[in-house]
Write an enzyme that holds these catalytic residues in place. Structure first.
Site, mmCIF file in Angstrom:
data_model
loop_
_atom_site.group_PDB
_atom_site.id
_atom_site.type_symbol
_atom_site.label_atom_id
_atom_site.label_comp_id
_atom_site.label_asym_id
_atom_site.label_seq_id
_atom_site.Cartn_x
_atom_site.Cartn_y
_atom_site.Cartn_z
ATOM 1 N N LYS A 1 -19.968 -87.894 -38.001
ATOM 2 C CA LYS A 1 -18.510 -87.698 -38.574
ATOM 3 C C LYS A 1 -17.321 -86.544 -38.258
ATOM 4 O O LYS A 1 -17.972 -85.263 -38.563
ATOM 5 C CB LYS A 1 -18.830 -87.056 -40.724
ATOM 6 C CG LYS A 1 -17.860 -86.847 -41.616
ATOM 7 C CD LYS A 1 -17.238 -86.404 -42.522
ATOM 8 C CE LYS A 1 -16.218 -84.859 -41.272
ATOM 9 N NZ LYS A 1 -14.614 -85.188 -41.437
ATOM 10 N N CYS B 1 -11.519 -73.032 -30.394
ATOM 11 C CA CYS B 1 -12.329 -71.367 -30.444
ATOM 12 C C CYS B 1 -13.062 -70.462 -29.437
ATOM 13 O O CYS B 1 -12.687 -69.640 -30.438
ATOM 14 C CB CYS B 1 -14.000 -71.853 -31.360
ATOM 15 S SG CYS B 1 -14.046 -73.441 -29.764
ATOM 16 N N GLU C 1 -9.452 -65.034 -37.348
ATOM 17 C CA GLU C 1 -8.574 -65.863 -36.133
ATOM 18 C C GLU C 1 -7.654 -67.561 -37.256
ATOM 19 O O GLU C 1 -8.146 -67.008 -38.387
ATOM 20 C CB GLU C 1 -10.248 -67.337 -36.479
ATOM 21 C CG GLU C 1 -10.053 -68.346 -35.404
ATOM 22 C CD GLU C 1 -10.688 -69.307 -35.786
ATOM 23 O OE1 GLU C 1 -11.201 -69.859 -36.529
ATOM 24 O OE2 GLU C 1 -10.808 -69.146 -34.565
ATOM 25 N N GLY D 1 -14.870 -84.273 -45.293
ATOM 26 C CA GLY D 1 -16.352 -83.161 -45.449
ATOM 27 C C GLY D 1 -16.625 -82.448 -46.293
ATOM 28 O O GLY D 1 -18.109 -83.366 -47.108
ATOM 29 N N GLU E 1 -21.322 -73.940 -34.775
ATOM 30 C CA GLU E 1 -20.172 -73.809 -33.424
ATOM 31 C C GLU E 1 -19.032 -73.519 -34.175
ATOM 32 O O GLU E 1 -18.383 -74.478 -35.538
ATOM 33 C CB GLU E 1 -19.788 -74.764 -32.235
ATOM 34 C CG GLU E 1 -21.090 -75.791 -31.616
ATOM 35 C CD GLU E 1 -21.852 -73.968 -30.436
ATOM 36 O OE1 GLU E 1 -21.214 -73.004 -30.467
ATOM 37 O OE2 GLU E 1 -23.263 -73.820 -30.056
#
Ligand code: NAP
Length: 472
Positions: A170, A279, A377, A203, A245
């Site tokens: 996905k 990332c 972040e 999602g 991750e």
């Protein structure tokens, strides 16, 4: 010729009509125009994809057959790469040169590295009277983000197939078109039906369905820490393996004897790569107080070379961020950093131009390591420069976030930098600009993740161990 008008999902080796009637529009962030669409899968579509993957899964599939599958995928990638490169430029705004290098070439290099890892891997070993057998885990649910759409898929799907698993993929809604092109090419190459299945959709609905599906044995997720934690919680209900991750806030630590010019130049480039939507970006630059003013001067000069504009203009180094939502998120961080007392030395929150989701490359000096900009972040072109007093202070700041994904250390003495690097709580560190190694495992400490991708460790995530005690 690109086909951006996608009506079908890829299930059981065929492009099939989805059960769901919904559609997800894909927007070019440079023009704000809809350039195409993909289907929004219904739960029945996910069930069909998982069932196909289950039927295709054979725990005794030979290593030679897996190698053949990988070689076919790599050949398909090579053929489709020019189209995919252009599509990545359009669907998420990566400048063409970055799309060619950091997106598609890097993905191809990773794919070849995974094949070489398979070629050199021993699946069985003897320990005393036991034969240890490494077997494929089963059906893998792979959920991926939009920031490096092809690469993130390659580093999951290829090791899974190398291990003998089958996959339901996905991709993220913002940048799915490149993956439909990849699967077109793989279909032509003739992978056995059900080994790879592609379902697109929200999602929060189908990602969660995959995470909780009783017929999915392992979920491999790349994305934000918040969603990763939710995926792990859902997966726990069926006691399935999860690899994560997740996000990062990596430190670029410049020690007082470093080559300052190189450390700043490479550090700024790393932070702004892919518009900061990386990332592993070194988004905190830690500079010794004794060299702080010189570093700021160098940073100001370096930033002026990061031209913002049309991704298809060869002069562009920073394109738009991938979506309007991402642009608003980044601008919000910049506004709040100013309110928190950080000193703006380049860029700012103003929107650039009338059309396109553009944010200027932005640098803040005097960032409080405990402030929001020092901790969270941003996922946009925003660099936080933080002064430190001595090595102990630098280490405290480097380790002082909930993340631990990547980072860098610079020193005139490689041993000194390496000693420092050993004390940083992070999965990867580059010393004096040490280059990316596609065979080295990659993954996060702390809330940056669980598990590894690439190299032997990346393959082993998709294998489980069986011990056979043999008669003596
Ligand atoms: P995200 O919002 O977490 O989404 C990642 C994927 O998860 C997308 O496919 C998304 O689908 C899906 N998803 C969303 N909600 C879900 C739910 N409740 N259950 C299951 N799946 C769900 O992350 P993103 O914004 O795409 O990507 C940016 C983040 O990824 C950053 O934090 C970045 O650091 C991280 N990242 C980490 C790595 C790494 O290797 N450590 C690499 C790249 C990116 P939709 O498209 O429908 O939202």
């Amino acid at each position: 010729m690109h086909n951006y008008d996608r009506k079908n999902l890829y299930i059981d080796g065929k492009w099939v009509s989805p059960t769901g009637a919904g559609v997800i529009d894909v927007i070019d962030p440079a023009t704000e125009q809809v350039i195409g669409s993909v289907p929004s899968s219904a739960p029945e579509d996910v069930d069909a994809a998982v069932a196909a993957a289950r039927r295709a899964f054979d725990p005794l599939v030979t290593v030679a057959e897996r190698r053949d599958r990988l070689a076919k995928i790599i050949e398909a990638m090579e053929k489709a790469l020019p189209d995919i490169t252009e599509t990545i430029g359009r669907e998420m705004g990566a400048p063409l040169r970055i799309a060619q290098t950091a997106h598609t070439q890097l993905a191809l290099t990773a794919a070849r590295g995974i094949l070489s890892t398979l070629d050199n891997y021993q699946f069985e070993e003897r320990v005393g009277n036991s034969l240890l057998v490494r077997e494929p885990y089963g059906v893998v649910g792979a959920i991926t983000p939009w920031n490096y759409p092809l690469y993130q898929v390659v580093v999951k799907v290829l090791p899974a197939i190398a291990a003998g698993c089958t996959v339901v993929l996905k991709p993220a809604n913002e940048a799915p078109l490149s993956l439909f092109e990849l699967v077109d090419a793989i279909h032509e190459a003739g992978l056995p039906p059900g080994v790879l299945n592609l379902v697109s959709g929200p999602g929060a609905v189908i990602g969660e369905q995959i995470a909780g599906h009783p017929e999915v044995d392992l979920v491999s997720f790349t994305g934000s820490t918040t969603v990763g934690a939710r995926v792990a919680a859902i997966a726990a209900q069926t006691v399935k393996k999860v690899t994560l991750e997740l996000g990062g806030k990596s430190a670029n630590v410049i020690l007082d004897d470093a080559d300052l010019t190189a450390a700043v130049k490479v550090g700024v480039g790393n932070c702004f790569l892919n518009g900061g939507q990386t990332c592993v970006a070194w988004t905190r630059m830690l500079v010794p107080r004794s060299r702080y003013d010189d570093a700021l001067e160098l940073i100001r000069g370096t930033v002026t070379r990061y031209s913002v504009g049309d991704p298809f203009d060869p002069a562009t180094r920073i394109g738009p961020v991938a979506s309007e939502r991402q642009m608003e998120t980044v601008r919000g961080f910049i506004d709040r950093a100013e309110r928190d007392g950080a000193r703006l030395i380049a860029g700012g929150a103003d929107k650039i131009g009338d059309v396109g989701f553009y944010v200027a490359p932005t640098v803040f000096a005097d960032v409080d390591p405990d402030s929001e900009l020092g901790q969270e972040e941003v996922f946009g072109p925003v660099l936080a420069v933080i002064p430190y007093e001595d090595e102990q202070d630098a280490l405290r700041i480097a380790n002082g976030t909930r993340y631990g994904l990547s980072g860098a250390v610079w020193s005139g003495d490689v041993d000194r930098a390496t000693t420092f690097a050993r004390r940083v709580q992070t999965g990867q560190l580059d010393i004096n600009g040490g280059r990316h190694n596609p065979l080295a495992p990659f993954g996060g400490y702390k809330q940056s993740g669980v598990g590894r991708e690439l190299g032997r460790a990346g393959l082993e995530e998709y294998l489980q161990l069986k011990s056979l005690q043999l008669p003596e």
